[in-house]
Write a protein that holds these residues in place. Structure first.
Motif, PDB file in Angstrom:
ATOM      1  N   ASP A   4       0.816  -1.212   0.000  1.00 38.72           N
ATOM      2  CA  ASP A   4       0.000   0.000   0.000  1.00 38.72           C
ATOM      3  C   ASP A   4       0.853   1.268   0.000  1.00 38.72           C
ATOM      4  O   ASP A   4       0.425   2.302  -0.474  1.00 38.72           O
ATOM      5  N   LEU A   5       2.040   1.179   0.565  1.00 36.09           N
ATOM      6  CA  LEU A   5       2.972   2.306   0.577  1.00 36.09           C
ATOM      7  C   LEU A   5       3.919   2.109  -0.602  1.00 36.09           C
ATOM      8  O   LEU A   5       4.776   1.227  -0.594  1.00 36.09           O
ATOM      9  N   LEU A   6       3.735   2.916  -1.647  1.00 34.45           N
ATOM     10  CA  LEU A   6       4.472   2.723  -2.893  1.00 34.45           C
ATOM     11  C   LEU A   6       5.872   3.315  -2.864  1.00 34.45           C
ATOM     12  O   LEU A   6       6.765   2.834  -3.558  1.00 34.45           O
ATOM     13  N   ALA A   7       6.061   4.378  -2.093  1.00 31.11           N
ATOM     14  CA  ALA A   7       7.380   5.023  -2.045  1.00 31.11           C
ATOM     15  C   ALA A   7       7.491   5.874  -0.796  1.00 31.11           C
ATOM     16  O   ALA A   7       6.502   6.435  -0.318  1.00 31.11           O
ATOM     17  N   THR A  22       9.484  14.152   4.861  1.00 30.49           N
ATOM     18  CA  THR A  22       9.385  12.781   4.396  1.00 30.49           C
ATOM     19  C   THR A  22       8.181  12.711   3.457  1.00 30.49           C
ATOM     20  O   THR A  22       7.086  13.137   3.817  1.00 30.49           O
ATOM     21  N   VAL A  23       8.413  12.202   2.256  1.00 33.99           N
ATOM     22  CA  VAL A  23       7.349  12.066   1.256  1.00 33.99           C
ATOM     23  C   VAL A  23       6.914  10.602   1.238  1.00 33.99           C
ATOM     24  O   VAL A  23       7.751   9.703   1.160  1.00 33.99           O
ATOM     25  N   ARG A  24       5.610  10.396   1.319  1.00 31.79           N
ATOM     26  CA  ARG A  24       5.048   9.046   1.234  1.00 31.79           C
ATOM     27  C   ARG A  24       3.997   9.036   0.131  1.00 31.79           C
ATOM     28  O   ARG A  24       3.149   9.925   0.083  1.00 31.79           O
ATOM     29  N   ILE A  25       4.059   8.024  -0.707  1.00 30.19           N
ATOM     30  CA  ILE A  25       3.074   7.884  -1.777  1.00 30.19           C
ATOM     31  C   ILE A  25       2.338   6.570  -1.555  1.00 30.19           C
ATOM     32  O   ILE A  25       2.954   5.503  -1.467  1.00 30.19           O
TER      33      ILE A  25
END
Length: 134
Positions: A4-7, A22-25
């Motif tokens: 579910d957490l792609l990056a 922090t970047v979350r995609i």
């Protein structure tokens, strides 16, 4: 779920700075809400949150300013730019060059614009590198 957490990566507003977001995609809104249900609004396309200490005073004990959260379905420049404006304002407040009630100079404004450009570029580049954007 891990898929579910792609990056996850860092975006620094200023070259050479130790400060970063922090970047979350996430694959979906549901995935983002599973990550932090009380935090990610059910109608949000993306969001910026920053870590604060007490009454909206930036927590200066960590170089992480906060996080930028994006949904794969809404990965586009306008969304990146919108959230990066929020992030850059938080960064400016954190380093003390602009806060509510304080005026800024033309030099501060240029620095602000470069911060936005740098973060948008970083997010776009990482999404392309990871195959999240075509």
């Amino acid at each position: 779920m891990k898929s579910d957490l792609l990056a996850t990566f860092r975006a620094q507003p200023e070259a050479g700075s130790r400060l970063y977001y922090t970047v979350r995609i996430f694959a979906s809104r549901a995935a983002a809400r599973r990550w932090k249900r009380d935090y990610f609004p059910s109608d949000a396309l993306a969001m910026c949150g920053r870590y604060v200490n007490g009454q909206n005073q930036p927590d200066r004990s960590t170089p992480e300013i906060g996080h930028l959260l994006f949904l794969k379905r809404h990965l586009k420049a306008s969304v990146f730019a919108h959230e990066c404006v929020h992030a850059a304002l938080g960064w400016m407040d954190r380093i003390g060059i602009m806060s509510y009630g304080k005026t800024r100079t033309k030099v501060d404004e240029e620095r602000f614009c470069y911060a936005i450009g740098r973060m948008v570029q970083r997010i776009g580049n990482e999404c392309m590198r990871r195959g999240l954007l075509k």
